[in-house]
Write a protein that holds these residues in place. Structure first.
Motif, mmCIF file in Angstrom:
data_model
loop_
_atom_site.group_PDB
_atom_site.id
_atom_site.type_symbol
_atom_site.label_atom_id
_atom_site.label_comp_id
_atom_site.label_asym_id
_atom_site.label_seq_id
_atom_site.Cartn_x
_atom_site.Cartn_y
_atom_site.Cartn_z
ATOM 1 N N GLN A 175 17.387 132.794 2.672
ATOM 2 C CA GLN A 175 18.419 132.399 1.729
ATOM 3 C C GLN A 175 18.594 133.464 0.650
ATOM 4 O O GLN A 175 17.637 134.073 0.199
ATOM 5 N N ASP A 176 19.848 133.683 0.268
ATOM 6 C CA ASP A 176 20.120 134.615 -0.816
ATOM 7 C C ASP A 176 19.653 134.018 -2.130
ATOM 8 O O ASP A 176 19.815 132.828 -2.361
ATOM 9 N N PRO A 177 19.086 134.849 -3.002
ATOM 10 C CA PRO A 177 18.762 134.323 -4.326
ATOM 11 C C PRO A 177 20.048 133.988 -5.070
ATOM 12 O O PRO A 177 21.115 134.507 -4.749
ATOM 13 N N ALA A 178 19.947 133.121 -6.062
ATOM 14 C CA ALA A 178 21.116 132.723 -6.845
ATOM 15 C C ALA A 178 21.747 133.959 -7.480
ATOM 16 O O ALA A 178 21.070 134.774 -8.095
ATOM 17 N N SER A 179 23.047 134.095 -7.308
ATOM 18 C CA SER A 179 23.771 135.224 -7.873
ATOM 19 C C SER A 179 23.886 135.063 -9.387
ATOM 20 O O SER A 179 24.044 133.953 -9.887
ATOM 21 N N PRO A 180 23.845 136.168 -10.131
ATOM 22 C CA PRO A 180 24.008 136.061 -11.580
ATOM 23 C C PRO A 180 25.473 135.893 -12.003
ATOM 24 O O PRO A 180 25.755 135.649 -13.163
ATOM 25 N N VAL A 181 26.421 136.014 -11.060
ATOM 26 C CA VAL A 181 27.845 135.932 -11.377
ATOM 27 C C VAL A 181 28.409 134.597 -10.888
ATOM 28 O O VAL A 181 28.202 134.211 -9.744
ATOM 29 N N THR A 182 29.109 133.898 -11.782
ATOM 30 C CA THR A 182 29.772 132.648 -11.412
ATOM 31 C C THR A 182 31.231 132.705 -11.847
ATOM 32 O O THR A 182 31.590 133.431 -12.763
ATOM 33 N N GLY A 183 32.039 131.921 -11.179
ATOM 34 C CA GLY A 183 33.433 131.755 -11.547
ATOM 35 C C GLY A 183 33.803 130.298 -11.379
ATOM 36 O O GLY A 183 33.188 129.585 -10.573
ATOM 37 N N SER A 184 34.765 129.843 -12.143
ATOM 38 C CA SER A 184 35.194 128.451 -12.004
ATOM 39 C C SER A 184 36.676 128.327 -12.321
ATOM 40 O O SER A 184 37.238 129.141 -13.044
ATOM 41 N N ILE A 185 37.278 127.294 -11.756
ATOM 42 C CA ILE A 185 38.667 126.958 -12.053
ATOM 43 C C ILE A 185 38.755 125.442 -12.098
ATOM 44 O O ILE A 185 38.144 124.760 -11.281
ATOM 45 N N GLY A 186 39.472 124.933 -13.100
ATOM 46 C CA GLY A 186 39.557 123.489 -13.227
ATOM 47 C C GLY A 186 40.551 123.058 -14.285
ATOM 48 O O GLY A 186 41.352 123.853 -14.788
ATOM 49 N N TYR A 187 40.467 121.786 -14.627
ATOM 50 C CA TYR A 187 41.370 121.176 -15.590
ATOM 51 C C TYR A 187 40.628 120.892 -16.884
ATOM 52 O O TYR A 187 39.486 120.425 -16.859
ATOM 53 N N THR A 188 41.279 121.161 -18.020
ATOM 54 C CA THR A 188 40.704 120.886 -19.328
ATOM 55 C C THR A 188 41.666 120.011 -20.120
ATOM 56 O O THR A 188 42.850 120.326 -20.235
ATOM 57 N N GLN A 189 41.149 118.918 -20.651
ATOM 58 C CA GLN A 189 41.910 118.025 -21.530
ATOM 59 C C GLN A 189 41.570 118.392 -22.969
ATOM 60 O O GLN A 189 40.402 118.463 -23.332
ATOM 61 N N LEU A 190 42.594 118.646 -23.799
ATOM 62 C CA LEU A 190 42.401 118.993 -25.201
ATOM 63 C C LEU A 190 42.849 117.819 -26.053
ATOM 64 O O LEU A 190 44.029 117.450 -26.026
ATOM 65 N N ASP A 191 41.925 117.218 -26.782
ATOM 66 C CA ASP A 191 42.228 116.102 -27.677
ATOM 67 C C ASP A 191 42.226 116.611 -29.112
ATOM 68 O O ASP A 191 41.191 117.055 -29.611
ATOM 69 N N ALA A 246 45.319 121.722 -19.697
ATOM 70 C CA ALA A 246 45.393 123.125 -19.308
ATOM 71 C C ALA A 246 44.602 123.367 -18.031
ATOM 72 O O ALA A 246 43.649 122.652 -17.730
ATOM 73 N N VAL A 247 45.001 124.400 -17.303
ATOM 74 C CA VAL A 247 44.212 124.927 -16.195
ATOM 75 C C VAL A 247 43.349 126.030 -16.779
ATOM 76 O O VAL A 247 43.864 126.937 -17.449
ATOM 77 N N THR A 248 42.038 125.948 -16.544
ATOM 78 C CA THR A 248 41.084 126.871 -17.152
ATOM 79 C C THR A 248 40.325 127.644 -16.088
ATOM 80 O O THR A 248 39.815 127.058 -15.138
ATOM 81 N N GLY A 249 40.237 128.962 -16.266
ATOM 82 C CA GLY A 249 39.429 129.822 -15.412
ATOM 83 C C GLY A 249 38.307 130.434 -16.223
ATOM 84 O O GLY A 249 38.486 130.756 -17.396
ATOM 85 N N ARG A 250 37.138 130.564 -15.591
ATOM 86 C CA ARG A 250 35.967 131.133 -16.275
ATOM 87 C C ARG A 250 35.262 132.134 -15.372
ATOM 88 O O ARG A 250 35.244 131.977 -14.164
#
Length: 175
Positions: free
Chosen positions: A21-37, A45-49
């Motif tokens: 198994q590959d060790p956990a990569s130090p680089v992550t990315g994400s895409i999703g929905y964010t609710q701002l109250d 909003a659509v948020t990318g990280r």
């Protein structure tokens, strides 16, 4: 002696997939929905990280969002619309691994947010700088792909600008 050799060979075969198994990569990315109250309205909003882990417990993260859900507002008895244009932020992130698939995190950073209000044909835009802090969790289903849930408070620096709470749900991937 033969039993010891067979047992050793069996343990080696069982352990081989784990070693592959590959060790956990130090680089992550994400895409999703964010609710701002906010006090002024509820926006979405659509948020990318993108994140990088220096160690298993500490890393950095950058995020950017584009508004996708506006809110109807009333100002002085006149109806209007509040729009989230965009935002961007950078964070330092502290992580607490619970097991190989679950990690809790806290983050502290600085960001900027742009909103536009349109009331009776009059349009006003505002940009706000904020100190941001929050908590969340990542759950990796297969070691690389997972889901992220987080809450972040944006404490705006301008006088009277107030605060905003954000709630996010995202797909996250280790590269």
């Amino acid at each position: 002696m033969r039993n010891i050799l067979l047992a050793t060979a069996a343990l080696t075969l069982i352990a081989a997939p784990a070693m592959a198994q590959d060790p956990a990569s130090p680089v992550t990315g994400s895409i999703g929905y964010t609710q701002l109250d906010t006090d002024g309205g509820d926006l979405g909003a659509v948020t990318g990280r993108v994140g990088y882990d220096f160690t298993r417990n500490f890393g950095v993260e950058g995020e950017a969002s584009i508004g996708v859900k506006d809110d109807d507002i009333t100002f002085g008895g006149v109806d209007g619309k509040l729009e989230h244009d965009w935002d961007a932020a950078a964070y330092g992130v502290a992580k607490l691994p619970i097991n190989p698939n679950l990690e809790l995190f806290g983050r502290l950073g600085y960001g900027t947010t742009s909103v536009t209000a349109d009331v009776a044909g009059a349009t006003a835009s505002a940009d706000g700088e904020s100190v941001n802090y929050g908590v969340g969790a990542n759950y990796f289903i297969d070691g690389r792909n997972g889901i992220r849930a987080d809450w972040t408070r944006r404490d705006f620096r301008d006088d009277g600008a107030g605060e905003a709470d954000t709630y996010g749900l995202s797909y996250v991937r280790r590269f």
